[in-house]
Write a protein that holds these residues in place. Structure first.
Motif, PDB file in Angstrom:
ATOM      1  N   SER A  50       0.831  -1.203   0.000  1.00 22.91           N
ATOM      2  CA  SER A  50       0.000   0.000   0.000  1.00 22.91           C
ATOM      3  C   SER A  50       0.869   1.257   0.000  1.00 22.91           C
ATOM      4  N   SER A 101       3.853   1.525  -1.192  1.00 20.62           N
ATOM      5  CA  SER A 101       4.450   1.594  -2.526  1.00 20.62           C
ATOM      6  C   SER A 101       3.471   2.204  -3.529  1.00 20.62           C
ATOM      7  N   LYS A 102       2.208   1.793  -3.446  1.00 23.05           N
ATOM      8  CA  LYS A 102       1.178   2.354  -4.333  1.00 23.05           C
ATOM      9  C   LYS A 102       0.994   3.846  -4.067  1.00 23.05           C
ATOM     10  N   ASN A 103       1.029   4.236  -2.777  1.00 24.04           N
ATOM     11  CA  ASN A 103       0.883   5.644  -2.428  1.00 24.04           C
ATOM     12  C   ASN A 103       2.022   6.473  -2.996  1.00 24.04           C
ATOM     13  N   LYS A 141       3.823   5.819  -5.612  1.00 24.95           N
ATOM     14  CA  LYS A 141       3.646   5.891  -7.061  1.00 24.95           C
ATOM     15  C   LYS A 141       2.568   6.921  -7.405  1.00 24.95           C
ATOM     16  N   LYS A 142       1.503   6.920  -6.634  1.00 23.91           N
ATOM     17  CA  LYS A 142       0.400   7.858  -6.865  1.00 23.91           C
ATOM     18  C   LYS A 142       0.857   9.301  -6.642  1.00 23.91           C
TER      19      LYS A 142
END
Length: 134
Positions: free
Chosen positions: A79, A81-83, A85-86
């Protein structure tokens, strides 16, 4: 509570102040007229507000429970990591919008100088970094 989180909170509240410092730095190097300075100030303050909003939007409320099992830790890491990237996607979109606004008001000579100067500005903290010599 960790020191890393404390720094992150301060950096988001300082973005508006840093945007003023950045505009003064650009003004000093490019010599903007008052109308151009106003446009640059608006572009960077809007950029700072957008970055702050994006950081708040993607910031995750961390669990205070110390007994996370391995699967929960892996999910939390994914999560985060996704943040990241976002946030980078937001930053890229906002910086292109900011640069478009600024470049429309600059002359050709100023535009070339602006492109060089922007490389010295950190995209998340808006701090002016010293130029590395090659």
């Amino acid at each position: 509570f960790s020191f890393g989180q404390d720094k992150a909170k301060n950096s988001t509240s300082d973005l508006k102040r840093q945007s003023v410092v950045v505009v003064e730095y650009i003004n000093k190097n490019i010599k903007l007229d008052p109308k151009q300075k106003t446009i640059v100030m608006n572009a960077f303050s809007e950029y700072a507000a957008n970055i702050k909003r994006a950081l708040e939007k993607t910031s995750e409320k961390t669990s205070k429970d110390k007994s996370l099992d391995l699967i929960q830790k892996m999910k939390a890491d994914a999560s985060a990591s996704k943040n990241k990237k976002k946030i980078h996607e937001y930053m890229l979109r906002f910086s292109t919008k900011r640069d478009k606004m600024v470049k429309e008001c600059l002359k050709k000579k100023q535009l070339k100088q602006y492109n060089d100067i922007v490389k010295n500005i950190h995209p998340f903290t808006l701090e002016v970094r010293p130029r590395k010599k090659k």
